[in-house]
Design a protein around this motif. Structure first.
Motif, PDB file in Angstrom:
ATOM      1  N   SER A 198       0.825  -1.204   0.000  1.00 40.14           N
ATOM      2  CA  SER A 198       0.000   0.000   0.000  1.00 40.14           C
ATOM      3  C   SER A 198       0.860   1.256   0.000  1.00 40.14           C
ATOM      4  O   SER A 198       0.551   2.236  -0.705  1.00 40.14           O
ATOM      5  N   SER A 298      -2.742   2.145   4.090  1.00 36.38           N
ATOM      6  CA  SER A 298      -2.370   0.915   4.790  1.00 36.38           C
ATOM      7  C   SER A 298      -3.409   0.553   5.837  1.00 36.38           C
ATOM      8  O   SER A 298      -3.806  -0.618   5.967  1.00 36.38           O
ATOM      9  N   VAL A 301      -6.496  -0.890   4.191  1.00 33.68           N
ATOM     10  CA  VAL A 301      -6.291  -2.273   3.760  1.00 33.68           C
ATOM     11  C   VAL A 301      -6.404  -3.227   4.951  1.00 33.68           C
ATOM     12  O   VAL A 301      -7.039  -4.286   4.868  1.00 33.68           O
TER      13      VAL A 301
END
Length: 522
Positions: A198, A298, A301
Motif C-alpha cells: 500500500s 495501509s 487495507v
C-alpha cells in the motif's frame, strides 16, 4: 488524505528530539522489569514447550510425556530465540529478555514509521505507543507480537530506502527480511506485505502514475517479499487441515475493538480505547488535521482484512482479534497537520499524549506487579512436587469471559518448566504445534482440560469432541468426578470456585496457598 509537508527549519520541538525518543523506548520496558516471569496468559504454556524443546533429549521424564519435532512453520519466533539464549542464561531469564524486547521494538517501530512518513514525529504518534501492551500481547501471543514488532521496524526501513530511491538495495534486503519475519509468525509477514504494497502504491502514484499502474508497479516492488509463499505452501500441504471457522462474527469483531487495551481494569482500559478513537477522529473532524495517504491507505487495507478474517484459522483462535490494536496504531500514526504545524496545538497534543502514555505504563506496571506477586505465591506449590511428576492442574474461571486477563490459565505448565513433569495444559494441535502429547490421560491430556467453571454454570453436556475424546471447558464438579487418579501423581487446584469436598476424599493435601491447593494422589 494529504501529502507530507517538508520539515520546517529551526530546532526540533522537544517531542522530536533523540533523547526524548530514547526515553519513550526505554519507558516501554518498565512494566516487565519487576516480574521474574512475564505474566502473559499463554506465555506460561509456551514456556512449558520451551523446556521440552531444550531438555527432551536429556531428561528421563520429558520424553515419556511429550514428543518434540522442529518444523518449518510460520510460528517460530520466540522458540528460535529461546534455543539460542537459554543455553547461555537459562530458560526463564532468556524468556524475560526476549519478552522485554518486544514492547521496545514495537515502540521503536511505531516511531520510525511515523518519522519516515511525515518527515517529522507528529505529537499524535504518542497516543499509539501504549498499544505496545495491547490485548494480544497481554494474552501471550508472543510469536505474533514479536513478528509485528519486527514488521513495523522493517516497514520503517522499507519507507526510508524508498524515500532515498534505493529500491534495488531494498529488494535485495527484503528477501531475507521477509523470510525472517515469516518464520517469526505468519501474521507479521502478511502485515508487512500489506503495508509495503500500500505504501509503494502511494509512492508510485505520487510519482505521476495512475492508480492502476501504481498498483501494478507496487506489486512488482513488493514481490521481493513473496518467497515465504513457498514455505507456506509446503507447510500447509503437509499439515492436516485445521479448523477454520466463525466468519463475519460482527459482535466478536466489535468486542475486539472494545478490548484493544484489555488488561485488568475495565473502565480504564475501555476509556483508553475511547481516547485513542477520539484522537483518530481529529483527522476527520478538525480542518487542521489530515491523514497521510501512505499510512491511511495501509490502515484501510488492514481494516478490510480484519473484517474478512474469521476468528479461527487452522485451529488457531483469535485470528481477527490480533489485528485490532494495529488498526488503531496505523490510524494514529497516519495523523498529521494539513499544512504547517500549529505549534501551540502540537504542544498540547504532545503533552496530553505523553500523559496518556505515562498513565498506561503506570497502570500496566501495577497490573503486572500484582500478577507477578500472585504468581510467585502460587508457584510455592512446586516446592512440594517431585521431579518428573504428573500433575493435573485445574484453574477456575467464570461462566463467561470476564475482563481481567485470566493470567493463571497455564500456570500448570510451570510443572514442566521447573520440575520436568507432565501438565495437562499443553496445546496438542497437529500440524501447527512443535510439541505433541504422548502421555494418554484421556480427556485430561491437554488444553483446555485445565479450565473449570463454577458448578452453577450452564455448560452443555455435549462438550467439544476432539480426536474422539470429550474435552472441557467443564464444570469443576464434572471435571473432578471423572478425574483419573491413577494417571496422575498430584492435583493442583488454582482459583477454583466451591466444589463438592467428597470429590477430593482420599487425596492428601500437601500445600495450601491463597486460592490454591495441592493434593498428592495415592
Amino acid at each position: 488524505m494529504s501529502a507530507a509537508p517538508p520539515r520546517p527549519p529551526g530546532p526540533r520541538p522537544w517531542w522530536e528530539t533523540r533523547p526524548f525518543v530514547a526515553f519513550l523506548i526505554l519507558l516501554s520496558v518498565v512494566p516487565l522489569l519487576y516480574p521474574p516471569v512475564p505474566p502473559l496468559v499463554d506465555l506460561l504454556g509456551h514456556m512449558g514447550r520451551y523446556r521440552v524443546q531444550l531438555d527432551i533429549q536429556t531428561s528421563p521424564w520429558l520424553s515419556q510425556y511429550y514428543d518434540y519435532r522442529w518444523l518449518l512453520v510460520g510460528n517460530l519466533g520466540v522458540d528460535a530465540l529461546v534455543q539460542l539464549l537459554a543455553p547461555i542464561v537459562g530458560l526463564e531469564p532468556a524468556v524475560k529478555l526476549i519478552i522485554i524486547s518486544i514492547p521496545a521494538m514495537t515502540v521503536a517501530g511505531f516511531l520510525w514509521v511515523a518519522r519516515e512518513v511525515h518527515n517529522r514525529l507528529p505529537p499524535t504518534a504518542l497516543f499509539a505507543l501504549p498499544l505496545a501492551y495491547s490485548h494480544p500481547f497481554n494474552f501471550g501471543f508472543v510469536n505474533f507480537a514479536l513478528a509485528m514488532a519486527l514488521a513495523f521496524l522493517a516497514f520503517g526501513l522499507w519507507l526510508r530506502l524508498g524515500r532515498l530511491g534505493k529500491t534495488r538495495l531494498r529488494a535485495a534486503l527484503f528477501v531475507p527480511i521477509s523470510i525472517l519475519i515469516f518464520f517469526a509468525h505468519t501474521f507479521g509477514w502478511g502485515m508487512l506485505g500489506l503495508m509495503c504494497f500500500s505504501a509503494e502504491a502511494v509512492r508510485q502514484h505520487d510519482n505521476g502514475r495512475g492508480w492502476f499502474r501504481a498498483g501494478v508497479h507496487a506489486a512488482l516492488h513488493a514481490s521481493c517479499l513473496a518467497l515465504p509463499l513457498v514455505f507456506m505452501a509446503a507447510w500447509r500441504s503437509s499439515a492436516p487441515a485445521g479448523l477454520t471457522a466463525d466468519w463475519f462474527n460482527w459482535g466478536a469483531k466489535l468486542h475486539w475493538i472494545e478490548t484493544i487495551f484489555r488488561d485488568r481494569w475495565k473502565l480504564w482500559d475501555f476509556a483508553s480505547m475511547v481516547i485513542t478513537f477520539v484522537v483518530i477522529m481529529l483527522a476527520f473532524g478538525n480542518p487542521r488535521f489530515g491523514l497521510s495517504r501512505n499510512l491511511g491507505f495501509s490502515a484501510l487495507v488492514i481494516v478490510v482484512v480484519f473484517l474478512v478474517l474469521p476468528r479461527i484459522i487452522f485451529a488457531s483462535a483469535y485470528a481477527d482479534m490480533r489485528l485490532a490494536p494495529y488498526l488503531f496504531a496505523l490510524a494514529l500514526l497516519a495523523i498529521r497537520f494539513r499544512s504547517d504545524t500549529h505549534r501551540r496545538t502540537a504542544t498540547v497534543l504532545a503533552v496530553v499524549g505523553l500523559i496518556f502514555y505515562l498513565a498506561r505504563i503506570a497502570t500496566t506496571t501495577a497490573s503486572y506487579a500484582m500478577a507477578a506477586d500472585d504468581l510467585r505465591e502460587k508457584l510455592q506449590a512446586l516446592n512440594h512436587v517431585s521431579m518428573g511428576a504428573k500433575v493435573a492442574t485445574f484453574v477456575g474461571q467464570g461462566c463467561a469471559d470476564w475482563w481481567s486477563m485470566p493470567r493463571n490459565s497455564h500456570l500448570g505448565a510451570m510443572v514442566i518448566v521447573r520440575r520436568q513433569g507432565f501438565s495437562n495444559d499443553q496445546w496438542d494441535i497437529v500440524g501447527s504445534n512443535l510439541l505433541s502429547v504422548r502421555y494418554d490421560a484421556g480427556a485430561y491430556s491437554s488444553d483446555p482440560s485445565e479450565i473449570v467453571r463454577p458448578t452453577y454454570c450452564r455448560i452443555p453436556r455435549a462438550w467439544r469432541i476432539v480426536n474422539n475424546r470429550l474435552r472441557g471447558d467443564w464444570r469443576v464438579d464434572d471435571a473432578l468426578t471423572g478425574f483419573p487418579r491413577d494417571k496422575f501423581d498430584y492435583m493442583w487446584l488454582i482459583d477454583v470456585s466451591p466444589y463438592d469436598p467428597q470429590l477430593t476424599s482420599g487425596m492428601t493435601p500437601v500445600w495450601k496457598g491463597s486460592r490454591s491447593m495441592l493434593y498428592r494422589l495415592h
